[in-house]
Design a protein around this motif. Structure first.
Motif, short mmCIF file in Angstrom:
data_model
loop_
_atom_site.label_atom_id
_atom_site.label_comp_id
_atom_site.label_asym_id
_atom_site.label_seq_id
_atom_site.Cartn_x
_atom_site.Cartn_y
_atom_site.Cartn_z
N SER A 172 0.84 -1.19 0.00
CA SER A 172 0.00 0.00 0.00
C SER A 172 0.88 1.24 0.00
O SER A 172 1.94 1.25 0.64
N PRO A 173 0.47 2.31 -0.66
CA PRO A 173 1.26 3.54 -0.65
C PRO A 173 1.16 4.32 0.66
O PRO A 173 1.82 5.35 0.81
N VAL A 174 0.36 3.83 1.61
CA VAL A 174 0.23 4.54 2.89
C VAL A 174 0.47 3.60 4.08
O VAL A 174 0.01 3.87 5.19
N VAL A 175 1.19 2.52 3.87
CA VAL A 175 1.58 1.62 4.96
C VAL A 175 3.10 1.49 4.96
O VAL A 175 3.69 1.07 3.95
N ASP A 176 3.70 1.88 6.06
CA ASP A 176 5.15 1.85 6.22
C ASP A 176 5.66 0.42 6.03
O ASP A 176 5.26 -0.49 6.74
N TRP A 177 6.56 0.23 5.06
CA TRP A 177 7.01 -1.13 4.75
C TRP A 177 8.23 -1.55 5.57
O TRP A 177 8.77 -2.62 5.36
N ILE A 178 8.61 -0.75 6.56
CA ILE A 178 9.58 -1.21 7.56
C ILE A 178 8.84 -1.66 8.82
O ILE A 178 9.09 -2.75 9.35
N THR A 179 7.92 -0.83 9.30
CA THR A 179 7.22 -1.13 10.55
C THR A 179 5.89 -1.85 10.33
O THR A 179 5.35 -2.44 11.26
N GLY A 180 5.33 -1.77 9.11
CA GLY A 180 4.03 -2.39 8.84
C GLY A 180 2.86 -1.60 9.40
O GLY A 180 1.73 -2.11 9.42
N THR A 181 3.09 -0.34 9.81
CA THR A 181 2.03 0.48 10.37
C THR A 181 1.55 1.51 9.34
O THR A 181 2.32 1.94 8.47
N ALA A 182 0.29 1.91 9.47
CA ALA A 182 -0.28 2.89 8.56
C ALA A 182 0.36 4.26 8.79
O ALA A 182 0.69 4.63 9.91
N VAL A 183 0.53 5.00 7.71
CA VAL A 183 1.07 6.35 7.78
C VAL A 183 -0.09 7.32 8.03
O VAL A 183 -1.08 7.29 7.28
N PRO A 184 0.00 8.18 9.04
CA PRO A 184 -1.11 9.12 9.31
C PRO A 184 -1.41 10.05 8.14
O PRO A 184 -2.57 10.40 7.90
N ASP A 185 -0.38 10.45 7.40
CA ASP A 185 -0.56 11.32 6.24
C ASP A 185 -1.14 10.48 5.10
O ASP A 185 -0.47 9.61 4.56
N ARG A 186 -2.38 10.78 4.70
CA ARG A 186 -3.07 9.98 3.69
C ARG A 186 -2.99 10.60 2.29
O ARG A 186 -3.75 10.24 1.40
N SER A 187 -2.05 11.51 2.07
CA SER A 187 -1.98 12.24 0.80
C SER A 187 -1.83 11.32 -0.41
O SER A 187 -2.31 11.62 -1.51
N PHE A 188 -1.16 10.18 -0.21
CA PHE A 188 -0.87 9.29 -1.33
C PHE A 188 -1.79 8.07 -1.36
O PHE A 188 -1.49 7.08 -2.02
N GLU A 189 -2.90 8.15 -0.65
CA GLU A 189 -3.79 6.99 -0.51
C GLU A 189 -4.27 6.45 -1.86
O GLU A 189 -4.45 5.24 -2.02
N HIS A 190 -4.45 7.34 -2.83
CA HIS A 190 -5.00 6.91 -4.13
C HIS A 190 -3.91 6.78 -5.19
O HIS A 190 -4.23 6.67 -6.38
N LEU A 191 -2.65 6.77 -4.77
CA LEU A 191 -1.56 6.60 -5.73
C LEU A 191 -1.60 5.19 -6.31
O LEU A 191 -1.65 4.20 -5.58
N ARG A 192 -1.55 5.11 -7.63
CA ARG A 192 -1.58 3.81 -8.30
C ARG A 192 -0.38 3.61 -9.23
O ARG A 192 -0.28 2.56 -9.87
N ALA A 193 0.48 4.60 -9.33
CA ALA A 193 1.65 4.49 -10.21
C ALA A 193 2.60 3.43 -9.68
O ALA A 193 2.95 3.44 -8.50
N ARG A 194 3.04 2.52 -10.56
CA ARG A 194 3.99 1.48 -10.16
C ARG A 194 4.83 1.10 -11.37
O ARG A 194 4.34 1.07 -12.50
N ILE A 195 6.11 0.81 -11.12
CA ILE A 195 6.93 0.29 -12.20
C ILE A 195 6.43 -1.12 -12.54
O ILE A 195 5.78 -1.76 -11.72
N PRO A 196 6.67 -1.60 -13.75
CA PRO A 196 6.18 -2.94 -14.14
C PRO A 196 6.67 -4.02 -13.18
O PRO A 196 7.77 -3.94 -12.62
N ASP A 197 5.83 -5.01 -12.98
CA ASP A 197 6.15 -6.13 -12.10
C ASP A 197 7.06 -7.10 -12.86
O ASP A 197 6.65 -8.19 -13.26
N ASP A 198 8.31 -6.66 -13.04
CA ASP A 198 9.26 -7.39 -13.88
C ASP A 198 10.64 -7.27 -13.25
O ASP A 198 11.09 -6.17 -12.93
N ALA A 199 11.33 -8.39 -13.10
CA ALA A 199 12.63 -8.40 -12.41
C ALA A 199 13.66 -7.52 -13.10
O ALA A 199 14.48 -6.87 -12.45
N ASP A 200 13.65 -7.49 -14.42
CA ASP A 200 14.62 -6.65 -15.13
C ASP A 200 14.39 -5.17 -14.84
O ASP A 200 15.34 -4.40 -14.72
#
Length: 234
Positions: A174-202
């Motif tokens: 999720s763009p609003v869940v800290d991926w070190i602690t696993g906790t939600a980020v209080p700042d919800r500015s990026f809640e609707h962010l959907r941009a992602r690089i392709p799911d490709d190892a290269d």
């Protein structure tokens, strides 16, 4: 020489800065906050003042993160800077590496809604930047440095890490869940962010160094927030 984010002016005795110099630096930070109509920062003077306490065995001299050599950091931060601006301006992840040009940078600076930007993260890649453990509406200019918010840096690093697929999906996808602690980020500015690089190892490999830099910035923000101590880039 290396580029680092150190956390805690008084938590580590192994520092090249004399105590009086560190006190003057804190006074200068508080003078800047006062000029902006903000309350002063209270810096912990010892590990014993941190509440809740740090986990047993934590070395206060290792809080923050090493960003690597200046030369490698400059390249990674340059590419991460371009990626962040691309996401903010166009709402998409780039399909390839940066074709540097003035148009994207100008468009980013003209964005009226700064909640959708990465101003604090971009500033954090510079030298002599102070990371404060509090929310700030914007990046603040001091006499000799910039002041940024660890809360906002955390939110921006989490969002950009989401774009880069940095996180372990078991911890956060999720763009609003800290991926070190696993906790939600209080700042919800990026809640609707959907941009992602392709799911490709290269593609992942092409952005591996920038993903690592994003991870280290998030680590530093987390350390500032859990200690209540200043982070300083140098």
């Amino acid at each position: 020489m290396g580029f680092d984010v150190g956390v805690g002016l008084f938590l580590c005795a192994e520092t090249v800065r004399p105590l009086e110099e560190r006190r003057r630096f804190l006074d200068a930070v508080n003078a800047t906050l006062e000029r902006h109509g903000l309350p002063p920062h209270r810096e912990p003077r010892s590990v014993a003042e941190i509440d809740p306490p740090l986990p047993p065995g934590t070395d206060p001299c290792l809080l923050g993160a090493s960003m690597g050599a200046y030369s490698s950091h400059a390249r990674r931060s340059d590419r991460l800077d371009w990626l962040a601006r691309h996401v903010a301006v166009r709402g998409t992840a780039p399909a390839a590496g940066p074709p540097y040009g003035p148009e994207l940078y100008q468009a980013y600076d003209r964005l009226p809604d700064r909640a959708a930007t990465f101003d604090h993260l971009l500033a954090a890649c510079g030298d002599g930047v102070v990371v404060l453990p509090r929310p700030l509406d914007r990046v603040l200019a001091g006499d000799h440095c910039w002041l940024i918010s660890a809360d906002r840096l955390r939110a921006e690093a989490v969002a950009l890490g989401y774009v880069l697929r940095t996180a372990d999906p078991a911890v956060s996808d999720s763009p609003v869940v800290d991926w070190i602690t696993g906790t939600a980020v209080p700042d919800r500015s990026f809640e609707h962010l959907r941009a992602r690089i392709p799911d490709d190892a290269d593609v992942w490999q092409g952005w591996a160094e920038e993903s690592d830099l994003c991870h280290r910035l998030l680590q530093s923000a987390d350390d500032v927030l859990r200690t209540g101590a200043l982070g300083i880039t140098s």
